[in-house]
Design a protein around this motif. Sequence first.
Motif, PDB file in Angstrom:
ATOM      1  N   PRO A   1       0.801  -1.212   0.000  1.00  0.00           N
ATOM      2  CA  PRO A   1       0.000   0.000   0.000  1.00  0.00           C
ATOM      3  C   PRO A   1       0.841   1.273   0.000  1.00  0.00           C
ATOM      4  CG  PRO A   1       0.186  -0.778   2.238  1.00  0.00           C
ATOM      5  CD  PRO A   1       0.933  -1.767   1.358  1.00  0.00           C
ATOM      6  N   TYR A   2       2.160   1.132  -0.104  1.00  0.00           N
ATOM      7  CA  TYR A   2       3.055   2.290  -0.036  1.00  0.00           C
ATOM      8  C   TYR A   2       2.852   3.238  -1.216  1.00  0.00           C
ATOM      9  CZ  TYR A   2       5.088  -0.698   3.479  1.00  0.00           C
ATOM     10  OH  TYR A   2       5.249  -1.494   4.577  1.00  0.00           O
ATOM     11  N   ARG A   3       2.638   2.671  -2.400  1.00  0.00           N
ATOM     12  CA  ARG A   3       2.430   3.512  -3.585  1.00  0.00           C
ATOM     13  C   ARG A   3       1.182   4.377  -3.398  1.00  0.00           C
ATOM     14  NH1 ARG A   3       3.016   0.218  -8.040  1.00  0.00           N
ATOM     15  NH2 ARG A   3       1.112  -0.822  -7.414  1.00  0.00           N
ATOM     16  N   ALA A   4       0.097   3.770  -2.992  1.00  0.00           N
ATOM     17  CA  ALA A   4      -1.144   4.530  -2.811  1.00  0.00           C
ATOM     18  C   ALA A   4      -0.982   5.611  -1.740  1.00  0.00           C
ATOM     19  CB  ALA A   4      -2.291   3.591  -2.451  1.00  0.00           C
ATOM     20  N   ALA A   5      -0.349   5.268  -0.644  1.00  0.00           N
ATOM     21  CA  ALA A   5      -0.152   6.235   0.436  1.00  0.00           C
ATOM     22  C   ALA A   5       0.769   7.365  -0.009  1.00  0.00           C
ATOM     23  CB  ALA A   5       0.416   5.538   1.668  1.00  0.00           C
ATOM     24  N   ALA A   6       1.863   7.014  -0.678  1.00  0.00           N
ATOM     25  CA  ALA A   6       2.812   8.033  -1.139  1.00  0.00           C
ATOM     26  C   ALA A   6       2.157   8.974  -2.144  1.00  0.00           C
ATOM     27  CB  ALA A   6       4.039   7.369  -1.753  1.00  0.00           C
TER      28      ALA A   6
ATOM     29  N   THR B   1       7.649  -1.253   7.199  1.00  0.00           N
ATOM     30  CA  THR B   1       7.015  -0.378   8.180  1.00  0.00           C
ATOM     31  C   THR B   1       5.560  -0.132   7.777  1.00  0.00           C
ATOM     32  OG1 THR B   1       9.130   0.734   8.525  1.00  0.00           O
ATOM     33  CG2 THR B   1       7.165   1.871   9.330  1.00  0.00           C
ATOM     34  N   PRO B   2       4.621  -0.357   8.686  1.00  0.00           N
ATOM     35  CA  PRO B   2       3.219  -0.099   8.353  1.00  0.00           C
ATOM     36  C   PRO B   2       2.992   1.377   7.986  1.00  0.00           C
ATOM     37  CG  PRO B   2       3.366  -1.408  10.347  1.00  0.00           C
ATOM     38  CD  PRO B   2       4.762  -0.939  10.023  1.00  0.00           C
ATOM     39  N   VAL B   3       2.082   1.608   7.047  1.00  0.00           N
ATOM     40  CA  VAL B   3       1.791   2.964   6.574  1.00  0.00           C
ATOM     41  C   VAL B   3       1.403   3.872   7.732  1.00  0.00           C
ATOM     42  CG1 VAL B   3       0.165   4.330   5.190  1.00  0.00           C
ATOM     43  CG2 VAL B   3       1.203   2.273   4.223  1.00  0.00           C
ATOM     44  N   ARG B   4       0.548   3.384   8.640  1.00  0.00           N
ATOM     45  CA  ARG B   4       0.114   4.217   9.776  1.00  0.00           C
ATOM     46  C   ARG B   4       1.265   4.583  10.702  1.00  0.00           C
ATOM     47  NH1 ARG B   4      -4.404   7.359   9.799  1.00  0.00           N
ATOM     48  NH2 ARG B   4      -5.982   6.158   8.742  1.00  0.00           N
ATOM     49  N   ASP B   5       2.311   3.772  10.738  1.00  0.00           N
ATOM     50  CA  ASP B   5       3.478   4.132  11.538  1.00  0.00           C
ATOM     51  C   ASP B   5       4.213   5.321  10.913  1.00  0.00           C
ATOM     52  OD1 ASP B   5       2.843   2.078  13.226  1.00  0.00           O
ATOM     53  OD2 ASP B   5       4.636   0.872  12.804  1.00  0.00           O
ATOM     54  N   ILE B   6       4.039   5.519   9.632  1.00  0.00           N
ATOM     55  CA  ILE B   6       4.663   6.665   8.948  1.00  0.00           C
ATOM     56  C   ILE B   6       3.798   7.910   9.114  1.00  0.00           C
ATOM     57  CG2 ILE B   6       5.464   7.599   6.730  1.00  0.00           C
ATOM     58  CD1 ILE B   6       7.118   5.217   7.756  1.00  0.00           C
ATOM     59  N   VAL B   7       2.526   7.819   8.750  1.00  0.00           N
ATOM     60  CA  VAL B   7       1.667   9.006   8.709  1.00  0.00           C
ATOM     61  C   VAL B   7       0.927   9.278  10.010  1.00  0.00           C
ATOM     62  CG1 VAL B   7       1.358   8.842   6.226  1.00  0.00           C
ATOM     63  CG2 VAL B   7      -0.326   7.786   7.732  1.00  0.00           C
ATOM     64  N   GLY B   8       0.872   8.306  10.899  1.00  0.00           N
ATOM     65  CA  GLY B   8       0.176   8.500  12.165  1.00  0.00           C
ATOM     66  C   GLY B   8      -1.329   8.505  11.999  1.00  0.00           C
ATOM     67  N   GLU B   9      -2.013   8.973  13.023  1.00  0.00           N
ATOM     68  CA  GLU B   9      -3.481   8.985  13.012  1.00  0.00           C
ATOM     69  C   GLU B   9      -4.045  10.135  12.178  1.00  0.00           C
ATOM     70  OE1 GLU B   9      -5.549   6.613  14.163  1.00  0.00           O
ATOM     71  OE2 GLU B   9      -3.659   5.546  14.458  1.00  0.00           O
ATOM     72  N   ASN B  10      -3.236  11.153  11.915  1.00  0.00           N
ATOM     73  CA  ASN B  10      -3.713  12.301  11.146  1.00  0.00           C
ATOM     74  C   ASN B  10      -2.777  12.523   9.952  1.00  0.00           C
ATOM     75  OD1 ASN B  10      -4.489  14.791  10.122  1.00  0.00           O
ATOM     76  ND2 ASN B  10      -4.898  15.658  12.149  1.00  0.00           N
TER      77      ASN B  10
END
Length: 122
Positions: free
Chosen positions: A32-37, A75-84
Amino acid sequence: MAAKWIEMVTGSLEQKKQYKQYQRRLEALPEPYRAAAKAVQRYLMYAGGVVDGETLVTMNGDLVDLWERAAADGTPVRDIVGENPAEFAEDFARAYTGTQWIDKERARLNKAIDDAERGEPE
């Protein structure tokens, strides 16, 4: 000679090459890194306010580096971007100084008020 003229109109060709390279790297990320990035990058383009090409290219390169490292480490996406995620993106953008679109508007507002104070028309 033509390249200099083109760059005068369109901006740095080297920066465009770098930007396209970063886009290819972003597209190569696994999900899911591509979508998140891509989502963070899109938000930065609208909310980041950076108009300086050099700063924008640097910011995009660092963003791709961040997501490549996260993908490699698992690394999970939420660990990068957090809750917000919006707050994450805005904090990320604040790390890059450069000319922003609002700087031009601030200068325009200040000049308009100064001119009004002196009784000069726009």
